[in-house]
Scaffold this motif. Structure first.
Motif, PDB file in Angstrom:
ATOM      1  N   ARG A 131      41.256  41.441  47.372  1.00 49.45           N
ATOM      2  CA  ARG A 131      42.189  41.273  48.312  1.00 49.45           C
ATOM      3  C   ARG A 131      42.029  42.126  49.604  1.00 49.45           C
ATOM      4  NH1 ARG A 131      46.780  44.068  50.027  1.00 49.45           N
ATOM      5  NH2 ARG A 131      48.663  42.818  50.361  1.00 49.45           N
ATOM      6  N   SER A 132      41.163  43.297  49.667  1.00 45.30           N
ATOM      7  CA  SER A 132      40.702  43.646  50.949  1.00 45.30           C
ATOM      8  C   SER A 132      39.833  42.886  51.644  1.00 45.30           C
ATOM      9  CB  SER A 132      40.224  45.083  50.788  1.00 45.30           C
ATOM     10  OG  SER A 132      38.826  44.745  50.102  1.00 45.30           O
ATOM     11  N   HIS A 133      39.024  41.965  51.087  1.00 42.36           N
ATOM     12  CA  HIS A 133      38.235  41.018  51.595  1.00 42.36           C
ATOM     13  C   HIS A 133      39.245  39.903  52.333  1.00 42.36           C
ATOM     14  CE1 HIS A 133      34.716  41.423  48.547  1.00 42.36           C
ATOM     15  NE2 HIS A 133      35.057  42.644  49.333  1.00 42.36           N
ATOM     16  N   MET A 134      40.382  39.686  51.706  1.00 43.23           N
ATOM     17  CA  MET A 134      41.237  38.605  52.164  1.00 43.23           C
ATOM     18  C   MET A 134      41.803  39.204  53.702  1.00 43.23           C
ATOM     19  SD  MET A 134      44.846  37.348  50.948  1.00 43.23           S
ATOM     20  CE  MET A 134      45.372  38.885  51.106  1.00 43.23           C
ATOM     21  N   ASN A 168      40.968  30.098  57.389  1.00 42.64           N
ATOM     22  CA  ASN A 168      42.304  30.146  56.740  1.00 42.64           C
ATOM     23  C   ASN A 168      41.870  29.632  55.393  1.00 42.64           C
ATOM     24  OD1 ASN A 168      44.590  31.167  57.837  1.00 42.64           O
ATOM     25  ND2 ASN A 168      44.348  29.486  59.430  1.00 42.64           N
ATOM     26  N   LYS A 169      40.925  28.696  55.162  1.00 45.58           N
ATOM     27  CA  LYS A 169      40.445  28.296  53.893  1.00 45.58           C
ATOM     28  C   LYS A 169      39.933  29.347  52.921  1.00 45.58           C
ATOM     29  CE  LYS A 169      37.590  25.050  51.624  1.00 45.58           C
ATOM     30  NZ  LYS A 169      36.108  24.401  51.785  1.00 45.58           N
ATOM     31  N   GLN A 170      38.986  30.157  53.686  1.00 44.68           N
ATOM     32  CA  GLN A 170      38.545  31.224  53.117  1.00 44.68           C
ATOM     33  C   GLN A 170      39.351  32.535  52.802  1.00 44.68           C
ATOM     34  OE1 GLN A 170      34.957  31.015  52.276  1.00 44.68           O
ATOM     35  NE2 GLN A 170      35.305  32.935  51.053  1.00 44.68           N
ATOM     36  N   ILE A 171      40.414  32.670  53.601  1.00 45.72           N
ATOM     37  CA  ILE A 171      41.446  33.417  53.370  1.00 45.72           C
ATOM     38  C   ILE A 171      42.218  33.151  51.847  1.00 45.72           C
ATOM     39  CG2 ILE A 171      43.781  34.275  53.748  1.00 45.72           C
ATOM     40  CD1 ILE A 171      42.866  34.190  56.866  1.00 45.72           C
ATOM     41  N   ALA A 201      42.081  35.174  48.292  1.00 45.63           N
ATOM     42  CA  ALA A 201      43.373  35.696  47.578  1.00 45.63           C
ATOM     43  C   ALA A 201      43.213  35.055  46.190  1.00 45.63           C
ATOM     44  CB  ALA A 201      44.315  34.827  48.320  1.00 45.63           C
ATOM     45  N   GLU A 202      42.783  33.818  45.935  1.00 49.16           N
ATOM     46  CA  GLU A 202      42.783  33.188  44.683  1.00 49.16           C
ATOM     47  C   GLU A 202      41.856  34.080  43.984  1.00 49.16           C
ATOM     48  OE1 GLU A 202      42.171  29.290  45.022  1.00 49.16           O
ATOM     49  OE2 GLU A 202      44.154  28.743  45.393  1.00 49.16           O
ATOM     50  N   SER A 203      40.426  34.661  44.640  1.00 47.75           N
ATOM     51  CA  SER A 203      39.687  35.637  43.787  1.00 47.75           C
ATOM     52  C   SER A 203      40.239  36.648  43.179  1.00 47.75           C
ATOM     53  CB  SER A 203      38.414  35.903  44.526  1.00 47.75           C
ATOM     54  OG  SER A 203      37.670  34.686  45.182  1.00 47.75           O
ATOM     55  N   SER A 204      41.289  37.132  44.183  1.00 48.04           N
ATOM     56  CA  SER A 204      41.859  38.305  43.712  1.00 48.04           C
ATOM     57  C   SER A 204      42.802  38.190  42.362  1.00 48.04           C
ATOM     58  CB  SER A 204      42.788  38.987  44.836  1.00 48.04           C
ATOM     59  OG  SER A 204      43.417  40.197  44.472  1.00 48.04           O
ATOM     60  N   GLN A 205      43.644  37.059  42.469  1.00 50.70           N
ATOM     61  CA  GLN A 205      44.384  36.472  41.423  1.00 50.70           C
ATOM     62  C   GLN A 205      43.372  36.489  39.954  1.00 50.70           C
ATOM     63  OE1 GLN A 205      46.974  37.781  42.742  1.00 50.70           O
ATOM     64  NE2 GLN A 205      48.139  36.008  41.677  1.00 50.70           N
ATOM     65  N   ILE A 206      42.422  35.881  40.197  1.00 44.93           N
ATOM     66  CA  ILE A 206      41.405  35.560  39.145  1.00 44.93           C
ATOM     67  C   ILE A 206      40.971  36.708  38.562  1.00 44.93           C
ATOM     68  CG2 ILE A 206      39.189  34.605  38.469  1.00 44.93           C
ATOM     69  CD1 ILE A 206      39.688  32.541  40.587  1.00 44.93           C
ATOM     70  N   TYR A 207      40.643  37.793  39.207  1.00 44.91           N
ATOM     71  CA  TYR A 207      40.243  39.077  38.571  1.00 44.91           C
ATOM     72  C   TYR A 207      41.383  39.623  38.288  1.00 44.91           C
ATOM     73  CZ  TYR A 207      35.445  39.379  40.507  1.00 44.91           C
ATOM     74  OH  TYR A 207      34.156  39.145  40.835  1.00 44.91           O
ATOM     75  N   LEU A 208      42.480  39.838  38.501  1.00 43.78           N
ATOM     76  CA  LEU A 208      44.027  40.264  38.140  1.00 43.78           C
ATOM     77  C   LEU A 208      44.243  39.714  36.907  1.00 43.78           C
ATOM     78  CD1 LEU A 208      45.963  42.397  38.492  1.00 43.78           C
ATOM     79  CD2 LEU A 208      47.291  40.450  39.758  1.00 43.78           C
ATOM     80  N   SER A 209      44.202  38.538  36.674  1.00 41.29           N
ATOM     81  CA  SER A 209      44.290  37.758  35.527  1.00 41.29           C
ATOM     82  C   SER A 209      43.266  38.192  34.316  1.00 41.29           C
ATOM     83  CB  SER A 209      44.224  36.349  35.464  1.00 41.29           C
ATOM     84  OG  SER A 209      44.557  35.376  34.487  1.00 41.29           O
ATOM     85  N   MET A 210      42.012  38.331  34.709  1.00 44.31           N
ATOM     86  CA  MET A 210      40.956  38.642  33.826  1.00 44.31           C
ATOM     87  C   MET A 210      41.151  40.179  33.362  1.00 44.31           C
ATOM     88  SD  MET A 210      37.557  37.179  35.533  1.00 44.31           S
ATOM     89  CE  MET A 210      37.090  35.366  35.267  1.00 44.31           C
ATOM     90  N   ALA A 211      41.698  41.090  34.395  1.00 43.57           N
ATOM     91  CA  ALA A 211      41.952  42.260  33.883  1.00 43.57           C
ATOM     92  C   ALA A 211      43.020  42.480  32.834  1.00 43.57           C
ATOM     93  CB  ALA A 211      42.411  43.221  35.106  1.00 43.57           C
ATOM     94  N   CYS A 212      44.095  41.760  33.114  1.00 40.92           N
ATOM     95  CA  CYS A 212      45.419  41.526  32.063  1.00 40.92           C
ATOM     96  C   CYS A 212      44.769  41.156  30.759  1.00 40.92           C
ATOM     97  CB  CYS A 212      46.329  40.628  32.706  1.00 40.92           C
ATOM     98  SG  CYS A 212      47.150  41.203  34.240  1.00 40.92           S
ATOM     99  N   TRP A 213      43.821  40.064  30.616  1.00 46.91           N
ATOM    100  CA  TRP A 213      43.694  39.469  29.443  1.00 46.91           C
ATOM    101  C   TRP A 213      42.603  40.678  28.635  1.00 46.91           C
ATOM    102  CZ3 TRP A 213      38.638  38.775  27.322  1.00 46.91           C
ATOM    103  CH2 TRP A 213      38.415  38.040  26.073  1.00 46.91           C
ATOM    104  N   ALA A 214      41.869  41.335  29.600  1.00 52.38           N
ATOM    105  CA  ALA A 214      41.031  42.332  29.085  1.00 52.38           C
ATOM    106  C   ALA A 214      41.555  43.517  28.462  1.00 52.38           C
ATOM    107  CB  ALA A 214      39.963  42.902  29.841  1.00 52.38           C
ATOM    108  N   GLU A 215      42.705  43.698  29.316  1.00 52.42           N
ATOM    109  CA  GLU A 215      43.318  45.009  28.645  1.00 52.42           C
ATOM    110  C   GLU A 215      44.118  44.780  27.385  1.00 52.42           C
ATOM    111  OE1 GLU A 215      45.696  48.101  31.312  1.00 52.42           O
ATOM    112  OE2 GLU A 215      46.674  46.334  31.583  1.00 52.42           O
TER     113      GLU A 215
END
Length: 172
Positions: A51-54, A11-14, A18-32
């Motif tokens: 997210r698929s890993h989660m 559950n900790k890894q889940i 999930a936070e990794s997905s959010q980090i990448y999403l935030s980076m995508a928004c900034w880059a865009e």
């Protein structure tokens, strides 16, 4: 059946995935908004992949008699000084995830949960790829330095990497 210790560790890894997905999403928004369309697409694809890993972990926990818990997430950083700094943070984060997976694998061996140990080998291999990819990208960024033309070509190149990644992640 999962022991409570293994279920808690999964559950900790889940949450980390999930936070990794959010980090990448935030980076995508900034880059865009910086006009880095290729980098943005790469980051959007990476967000989906995390997210698929989660979800893979969620399903495993539930199938093994545990209860996957979806918890609140730490808000990711939303601004980055430069795209180089963003990729340095990405690399550091991937090293953090690798360490977390390694600790999880160690826990499964300590608990003699060989089924979960076997399941996690995919994550071990995946993290080797993730770290190598982030390091390669950083090496390319260091090569181009402050060259604006190099940045343009880098953005185009990483867009091709994003297209290739999305094809291999989501085969039709």
């Amino acid at each position: 059946m999962l022991t409570n210790n293994i279920a808690n560790a999964l559950n900790k890894q889940i949450r980390i995935e999930a936070e990794s997905s959010q980090i990448y999403l935030s980076m995508a928004c900034w880059a865009e908004i910086q006009g880095l369309e290729g980098v943005a697409q790469f980051m959007y694809n990476q967000s989906d992949e995390e997210r698929s890993h989660m979800l893979k972990l969620v399903k495993y926990v539930n199938e093994r008699g545990g209860h996957a818990e979806i918890t609140d997430l730490k808000a990711p950083k939303t601004k980055f000084g430069t795209f180089k700094e963003m990729f340095e943070e990405l690399y550091e984060h991937e090293c953090f995830v690798s360490n977390s997976i390694n600790e999880l694998v160690h826990t499964t061996l300590t608990e003699k949960d060989y089924a979960t140990h076997n399941f996690l080998q995919w994550y071990v291999a995946e993290q080797i790829e993730e770290e190598a990819q982030a390091k390669t990208i950083l090496d390319k960024i260091n090569l181009i330095g402050e060259d604006r033309g190099g940045l343009y070509l880098f953005d185009r190149d990483i867009q091709q990497l994003a297209v290739t990644s999305s094809i291999s992640i989501n085969p039709q």
